[in-house]
Motif scaffolding. Structure first.
Motif, PDB file in Angstrom:
ATOM      1  N   ALA A 122       0.850  -1.207  -0.085  1.00 43.98           N
ATOM      2  CA  ALA A 122      -0.129  -0.027   0.046  1.00 43.98           C
ATOM      3  C   ALA A 122       1.060   1.368   0.120  1.00 43.98           C
ATOM      4  O   ALA A 122       1.887   1.287   0.746  1.00 43.98           O
ATOM      5  N   SER A 123       0.565   2.240  -0.834  1.00 47.13           N
ATOM      6  CA  SER A 123       1.437   3.394  -1.081  1.00 47.13           C
ATOM      7  C   SER A 123       1.065   4.438   0.209  1.00 47.13           C
ATOM      8  O   SER A 123       0.007   4.363   0.735  1.00 47.13           O
ATOM      9  N   GLU A 124       2.010   4.885   0.887  1.00 49.13           N
ATOM     10  CA  GLU A 124       1.851   5.650   2.017  1.00 49.13           C
ATOM     11  C   GLU A 124       1.633   6.787   1.786  1.00 49.13           C
ATOM     12  O   GLU A 124       1.895   7.502   0.584  1.00 49.13           O
ATOM     13  N   THR A 125       0.524   7.398   2.724  1.00 50.93           N
ATOM     14  CA  THR A 125      -0.092   8.661   2.156  1.00 50.93           C
ATOM     15  C   THR A 125       0.465   9.689   3.602  1.00 50.93           C
ATOM     16  O   THR A 125       0.438   9.360   4.750  1.00 50.93           O
ATOM     17  N   TYR A 126       0.974  10.653   3.135  1.00 50.62           N
ATOM     18  CA  TYR A 126       1.878  11.509   4.002  1.00 50.62           C
ATOM     19  C   TYR A 126       0.720  12.733   4.417  1.00 50.62           C
ATOM     20  O   TYR A 126       0.107  13.217   3.576  1.00 50.62           O
ATOM     21  N   GLN A 127       0.773  13.155   5.696  1.00 49.23           N
ATOM     22  CA  GLN A 127       0.175  14.298   6.146  1.00 49.23           C
ATOM     23  C   GLN A 127       0.937  15.613   6.254  1.00 49.23           C
ATOM     24  O   GLN A 127       1.662  15.642   7.034  1.00 49.23           O
ATOM     25  N   ILE A 128       0.379  16.589   5.664  1.00 46.28           N
ATOM     26  CA  ILE A 128       1.326  17.850   5.612  1.00 46.28           C
ATOM     27  C   ILE A 128       0.468  19.032   5.956  1.00 46.28           C
ATOM     28  O   ILE A 128      -0.593  19.425   5.335  1.00 46.28           O
ATOM     29  N   GLY A 129       0.789  19.842   7.260  1.00 47.58           N
ATOM     30  CA  GLY A 129       0.085  20.823   7.505  1.00 47.58           C
ATOM     31  C   GLY A 129       0.732  22.103   6.692  1.00 47.58           C
ATOM     32  O   GLY A 129       2.106  22.417   7.012  1.00 47.58           O
ATOM     33  N   ALA A 130      -0.057  22.961   5.735  1.00 47.31           N
ATOM     34  CA  ALA A 130       0.468  23.977   5.143  1.00 47.31           C
ATOM     35  C   ALA A 130      -0.136  25.169   5.639  1.00 47.31           C
ATOM     36  O   ALA A 130      -1.386  25.455   5.860  1.00 47.31           O
ATOM     37  N   THR A 131       0.644  25.983   6.007  1.00 42.81           N
ATOM     38  CA  THR A 131       0.130  27.681   6.286  1.00 42.81           C
ATOM     39  C   THR A 131       0.877  28.597   5.881  1.00 42.81           C
ATOM     40  O   THR A 131       2.160  28.537   5.509  1.00 42.81           O
TER      41      THR A 131
ATOM     42  N   LEU B   4       5.759  17.608  -5.163  1.00 39.13           N
ATOM     43  CA  LEU B   4       5.493  16.320  -4.418  1.00 39.13           C
ATOM     44  C   LEU B   4       4.743  15.677  -5.223  1.00 39.13           C
ATOM     45  O   LEU B   4       5.074  14.409  -5.446  1.00 39.13           O
ATOM     46  N   GLU B   5       3.844  16.138  -6.189  1.00 34.77           N
ATOM     47  CA  GLU B   5       3.219  15.331  -7.129  1.00 34.77           C
ATOM     48  C   GLU B   5       3.962  14.653  -7.812  1.00 34.77           C
ATOM     49  O   GLU B   5       3.847  13.765  -8.245  1.00 34.77           O
ATOM     50  N   GLU B   6       4.919  15.619  -8.733  1.00 34.36           N
ATOM     51  CA  GLU B   6       5.727  14.969  -9.489  1.00 34.36           C
ATOM     52  C   GLU B   6       6.851  13.774  -9.089  1.00 34.36           C
ATOM     53  O   GLU B   6       7.082  13.122  -9.834  1.00 34.36           O
ATOM     54  N   GLN B   7       7.029  13.919  -7.649  1.00 39.34           N
ATOM     55  CA  GLN B   7       7.661  12.985  -7.147  1.00 39.34           C
ATOM     56  C   GLN B   7       7.007  11.546  -6.993  1.00 39.34           C
ATOM     57  O   GLN B   7       7.567  10.500  -6.283  1.00 39.34           O
ATOM     58  N   GLY B   8       5.700  11.564  -7.046  1.00 38.00           N
ATOM     59  CA  GLY B   8       4.714  10.420  -6.983  1.00 38.00           C
ATOM     60  C   GLY B   8       4.435  10.185  -5.485  1.00 38.00           C
ATOM     61  O   GLY B   8       4.104   9.112  -5.054  1.00 38.00           O
ATOM     62  N   LEU B   9       4.649  11.255  -4.416  1.00 33.52           N
ATOM     63  CA  LEU B   9       3.927  10.963  -3.337  1.00 33.52           C
ATOM     64  C   LEU B   9       2.480  11.373  -3.001  1.00 33.52           C
ATOM     65  O   LEU B   9       2.143  12.213  -3.834  1.00 33.52           O
ATOM     66  N   GLU B  10       1.875  10.411  -2.287  1.00 33.39           N
ATOM     67  CA  GLU B  10       0.581  10.599  -1.861  1.00 33.39           C
ATOM     68  C   GLU B  10       0.631  11.466  -0.643  1.00 33.39           C
ATOM     69  O   GLU B  10       0.941  11.124   0.514  1.00 33.39           O
ATOM     70  N   VAL B  11       0.090  12.682  -0.738  1.00 31.70           N
ATOM     71  CA  VAL B  11      -0.106  13.608   0.326  1.00 31.70           C
ATOM     72  C   VAL B  11      -1.486  14.236   0.386  1.00 31.70           C
ATOM     73  O   VAL B  11      -2.286  14.401  -0.461  1.00 31.70           O
ATOM     74  N   GLU B  12      -1.736  14.332   1.808  1.00 32.02           N
ATOM     75  CA  GLU B  12      -3.002  14.959   2.163  1.00 32.02           C
ATOM     76  C   GLU B  12      -2.671  16.414   2.832  1.00 32.02           C
ATOM     77  O   GLU B  12      -1.862  16.248   3.730  1.00 32.02           O
ATOM     78  N   TYR B  13      -2.982  17.409   2.282  1.00 27.77           N
ATOM     79  CA  TYR B  13      -2.752  18.750   2.921  1.00 27.77           C
ATOM     80  C   TYR B  13      -4.051  19.091   3.896  1.00 27.77           C
ATOM     81  O   TYR B  13      -5.184  19.218   3.608  1.00 27.77           O
TER      82      TYR B  13
ATOM     83  N   THR C 115      10.512  10.785   2.752  1.00 30.70           N
ATOM     84  CA  THR C 115      10.926   9.576   2.260  1.00 30.70           C
ATOM     85  C   THR C 115      12.033   9.172   2.759  1.00 30.70           C
ATOM     86  O   THR C 115      12.497   7.705   2.687  1.00 30.70           O
ATOM     87  N   GLY C 116      12.831   9.644   3.850  1.00 29.84           N
ATOM     88  CA  GLY C 116      13.666   9.217   4.730  1.00 29.84           C
ATOM     89  C   GLY C 116      15.139   9.324   4.161  1.00 29.84           C
ATOM     90  O   GLY C 116      16.106   9.044   4.666  1.00 29.84           O
TER      91      GLY C 116
END
Length: 329
Positions: A32-41, A60-69, A283-284
């Motif tokens: 399962a692809s990991e979904t990252y949580q980002i707080g943007a302000t 981040l989209e071009e890096q292929g990361l699943e992100v919820e903002y 991604t560490g």
């Protein structure tokens, strides 16, 4: 004999198919692809900061990361800044994207553990965000929005094209990045024959009155990347157009709002670079300690021809070759 061989072959094939078809969970791996949580302000919503945020998301989209903002604007109210980041910390986000100096300061006050990536910050060291450009600190780094030569080149442009002019500027003295820029303007003006007339404001509602009072003194307006004033730039543009006062600005997005010229950067670009840093951290691959604070890429002259005409600017033919042109939106 051949019939027996055929029968044995058929039995073997069916046995193999049966084995492949059995699903006991050991023969398949589901990742399962990991979904990252980002707080943007950001401190306020205006074109430059908005473009930086879009650039950050694009990287981040071009890096292929699943992100919820979780995007939160402080609505240009300092009282909202730290509580926004406090909520991000309580929610356990994976990273905070702080888009402006006040937002970055609020995030750093809220956590010394969650990684913080900033941009649209003018003087990270002077603001107390980082220990140094090369060694930013435990959990914070990012990309500045002021090229080291931007103010110097803008002042040189004013001196060359509007000699002996009085520069009128409006800024919020409560924004540390603005105070630093005004000091840089004064330093760049030394020996040029230019003079400076200042007005300070506390909020966007005061900008129009400040610009109006400056109009009687100023030959040129110069609005730096002050979040309070840029959020009400149309007020300054209105005065500049009415009084035929050329309006220099701090970044190209303000040209789209009616500014005349700037030596500036692309805010989408610095947001994008910050997003690339964020991808490495999420991604560490790296930590904030591994990534020095960066200046924006090279700057250039941007001009809005329509604004030049509306503000009574006498056209210099050399600008046709030197400048990239921006239109009013």
């Amino acid at each position: 004999m051949k019939n027996w061989i055929q029968i044995i072959t058929i039995i073997a094939v069916f046995s193999l198919l049966a084995a492949c078809g059995s699903d006991d969970g050991s023969s398949e791996e589901t990742t399962a692809s990991e979904t990252y949580q980002i707080g943007a302000t950001q401190i306020v919503e205006h074109p430059s900061l908005d473009q930086a945020y879009k650039g950050f998301q694009a990287a981040l989209e071009e890096q292929g990361l699943e992100v919820e903002y979780d995007f939160q604007s402080a609505q240009n109210d300092q009282n909202n800044v730290k509580p926004i980041s406090d909520n991000f910390v309580a929610d356990g986000v994976d990273l905070i994207f702080a888009n402006s100096t006040p937002s970055a300061l609020g995030a750093l006050q809220a956590t010394d553990e969650i990684p913080i990536l900033f941009t649209s910050v003018t003087d990270a060291s002077g603001a107390g965000l980082v220990e140094s450009m090369d060694d930013p600190g435990a959990n914070i780094t990012g990309v500045l929005d002021l090229h080291p030569d931007a103010i110097k080149k803008t002042v040189e442009f004013i001196a060359a094209n509007f000699p002996k002019a009085t520069i009128g500027t409006v800024y919020n003295a409560g924004e540390q990045n603005s105070v630093a820029q005004i000091e840089s303007v004064k330093e760049a003006m030394e020996g040029t024959g230019l003079s400076l007339a200042e007005r300070t404001v506390a909020n966007a509602s005061e900008v129009k009155d400040a610009a109006t009072t400056l109009a009687s003194e100023a030959d040129v307006f110069y609005i730096i990347t002050d979040n309070t004033v840029v959020s009400a730039l149309d007020s300054v543009v209105g005065v500049a157009n009415e009084q035929d006062i050329p309006l220099m600005v701090g970044e190209p997005d303000s040209l789209k709002g009616g500014g005349f010229a700037t030596y500036g950067i692309n805010y989408h670009t610095i947001g994008y670079r910050t997003g690339e840093m964020a991808a490495e951290i999420l991604t560490g691959e790296k930590t904030t300690k591994d990534i020095p604070v960066e200046y924006p890429p090279e700057i250039q002259l941007f001009i809005n021809k329509q604004a030049a005409e509306e503000q009574g600017v006498e056209w210099n033919d050399s600008w046709d070759e030197d400048a990239e042109f921006v239109e009013t939106e």
